[in-house]
Design an enzyme around this catalytic site. Structure first.
Site, PDB file in Angstrom:
ATOM      1  N   HIS A  46      -0.082  -6.739  -8.453  1.00  0.00           N
ATOM      2  CA  HIS A  46      -1.136  -6.131  -7.614  1.00  0.00           C
ATOM      3  C   HIS A  46      -1.502  -4.823  -8.188  1.00  0.00           C
ATOM      4  O   HIS A  46      -0.716  -3.961  -8.517  1.00  0.00           O
ATOM      5  CB  HIS A  46      -0.598  -5.905  -6.196  1.00  0.00           C
ATOM      6  CG  HIS A  46      -0.723  -6.939  -5.415  1.00  0.00           C
ATOM      7  ND1 HIS A  46      -0.662  -7.225  -4.046  1.00  0.00           N
ATOM      8  CD2 HIS A  46      -0.508  -8.458  -5.823  1.00  0.00           C
ATOM      9  CE1 HIS A  46      -0.671  -8.538  -3.728  1.00  0.00           C
ATOM     10  NE2 HIS A  46      -0.689  -9.205  -4.715  1.00  0.00           N
ATOM     11  N   TYR A 175      -4.070  -1.770   4.269  1.00  0.00           N
ATOM     12  CA  TYR A 175      -3.724  -0.822   5.228  1.00  0.00           C
ATOM     13  C   TYR A 175      -4.586  -0.399   6.057  1.00  0.00           C
ATOM     14  O   TYR A 175      -5.600   0.255   5.641  1.00  0.00           O
ATOM     15  CB  TYR A 175      -3.032   0.132   4.563  1.00  0.00           C
ATOM     16  CG  TYR A 175      -1.673  -0.098   3.707  1.00  0.00           C
ATOM     17  CD1 TYR A 175      -1.657  -0.690   2.789  1.00  0.00           C
ATOM     18  CD2 TYR A 175      -0.136   0.191   4.378  1.00  0.00           C
ATOM     19  CE1 TYR A 175      -0.501  -1.031   1.722  1.00  0.00           C
ATOM     20  CE2 TYR A 175       0.779  -0.219   3.764  1.00  0.00           C
ATOM     21  CZ  TYR A 175       0.814  -0.891   2.565  1.00  0.00           C
ATOM     22  OH  TYR A 175       1.928  -0.996   1.858  1.00  0.00           O
ATOM     23  N   PRO A 267       8.667   1.194   6.948  1.00  0.00           N
ATOM     24  CA  PRO A 267       8.342   0.282   5.733  1.00  0.00           C
ATOM     25  C   PRO A 267       6.753   0.528   5.419  1.00  0.00           C
ATOM     26  O   PRO A 267       6.596  -0.007   4.156  1.00  0.00           O
ATOM     27  CB  PRO A 267       8.308  -0.982   6.450  1.00  0.00           C
ATOM     28  CG  PRO A 267       8.474  -0.971   7.747  1.00  0.00           C
ATOM     29  CD  PRO A 267       8.954   0.472   7.985  1.00  0.00           C
TER      30      PRO A 267
END
Ligand SMILES: Cc1cc2nc3c(=O)[nH]c(=O)nc-3n(C[C@H](O)[C@H](O)[C@H](O)COP(=O)(O)OP(=O)(O)OC[C@H]3O[C@@H](n4cnc5c(N)ncnc54)[C@H](O)[C@@H]3O)c2cc1C
Length: 365
Positions: A46, A175, A267
């Site tokens: 990525h 996100y 996380p």
């Protein structure tokens, strides 16, 4: 000798709903140490992530900003590769032990006692004892309370995580911060996806229907560009509370803590497994030096060296978490300020560059 581990092997911790993103330094560690190259052939590179707020995505282009990438490669696969490498190299690994006790770590007779899966009790005497037994570590408890500082914070939110049989909704991680809270649109493979949304730590995951979960995720990524999540059957749903923790020091006598035993991060920054691998790299060099030259200098420096990286990763994980999540009691000022922060970061090359550098692993690799 036991058969090589397959994905279906019951020694693999399938119940772990965990890491997926490996920094470039972690990938290099796995390949350079000869674990094998599956991460390169089966993992997905990525080159960026999307930060999404106000209904719009803003790409953080890692390659353009810092010339690095991360790899999507599930932690279960890392475990399979590591376990297979130990078997290949003739390592003695005991699976399924219980009643572990760690004793006398400051003496010449340090030892560990366990009951093996077949009920046999064994005692192993060791010169060096590495406590890599995760966030509930019993090794950590062998460091007396008056020697140890537990740095700890808890967050007033958790993640509702799902695994779904569906094609990817996006090529890279998204996100998202929305007025309803945070969501992470992540991937696992061409047919299975992993997604999370911010929830109350007391939420009962089993009480949510599939439709309600999909509607909740969708409203957190809705925007003018019409981003639509690809829905599928949900075959795992759970609530994951998270916290930040550091044990200082990470060494006591012959005992050396590594990974979640010494520190845990929320996380959001995808740092936990990467930090565990970074500890192992530092510890390996120290052990190699100790056993080949007799010098304990690097072992003596282990805790300080590891903690330097740990605190930077703690900062990054805390920052990403607070920037992207919304506390339920946040005032309108706090909500608007957070959007200002996201606009400042994504609107500046320096801001994007800091995020890209920290996310991909930074200059410490
Ligand atoms: C939702 C979620 C997403 C995450 N995403 C990422 C990510 O994208 N990138 C990332 O880098 N990290 C991520 N992490 C964090 C990552 O999963 C952990 O940091 C990582 O597993 C730590 O590895 P470890 O080897 O230290 O501990 P663990 O993986 O917990 O392993 C500890 C081992 O010790 C064994 N053990 C425990 N107690 C005993 C005992 N008493 N006796 C013998 N053996 C024992 C356990 O069986 C286990 O095998 C995520 C975590 C969560 C929860």
């Amino acid at each position: 000798m036991r058969a090589p581990l397959e994905e279906s092997d019951d020694r693999i911790p399938h119940d772990r709903h965990r890491a997926g993103i490996l920094e470039h330094g972690s990938v290099k560690l796995l390949t350079d140490s000869g674990v094998n190259g599956r991460v390169l052939s089966e993992g997905h590179r990525h080159d960026g992530i999307d930060l999404r707020f106000d209904g719009r995505s803003h790409r953080i282009d890692f390659q353009d900003l810092v010339g690095e990438s991360v790899w999507l490669y599930p932690q279960n696969e890392v475990f399979v590769d590591l376990a297979a490498a130990r078997e290949r190299d003739g390592g003695d690994v005991r699976y399924g032990v219980r009643d572990t006790e760690v004793l006398d770590v400051t003496t010449d007779t340090s030892k560990i006692r366990v009951t093996e899966a077949d009920g046999t009790e064994i005692e192993i005497h060791c010169r060096i004892l590495v406590g890599a037994d995760g966030s509930q570590s019993i090794c950590r408890k062998a460091i007396p309370a008056d020697v140890r500082t537990d740095h700890f914070i808890e967050y007033p939110f958790a993640w509702f995580g799902i695994l779904t049989e569906a094609p990817p909704s996006a090529p890279e991680l998204i996100y998202a911060r929305s007025e309803y809270g945070f969501a992470l649109i992540s991937q696992r493979s061409e047919t299975v996806q992993r997604m999370y949304f911010q929830c109350d730590p007391a939420e009962d995951a089993s009480s949510w229907s599939e439709e309600r979960i999909w509607d909740e995720l969708q409203r957190r990524v809705d925007g003018l560009d019409g981003l639509e999540l690809k829905r599928g059957r949900i075959f795992e749903q759970m609530v994951l509370p998270f916290r930040s923790y550091v044990c200082e020091p990470m060494r006591h006598g012959n005992l050396f803590l590594a990974g979640d035993a010494g520190h845990t991060v929320p996380p959001t920054g995808a740092k936990g497994l990467n930090l565990a691998l970074a500890d192992v790299r530092v510890l390996f060099r120290a052990l190699d030096s100790f056993f080949s030259t007799g010098s304990g200098a690097l072992l003596d420096a282990y805790s300080d060296t590891a903690l330097q990286r740990v605190w930077k990763a703690q900062n990054f994980s805390y920052w990403m978490t607070s920037m992207l999540h919304t506390r339920s009691d946040a005032t309108s000022f706090e909500r608007r300020r957070a959007l200002g922060e996201l606009a400042a970061v994504t609107g500046s090359r320096y801001g994007r560059q800091y995020l890209a550098e920290a996310y991909t692993g930074g200059p410490d690799n």
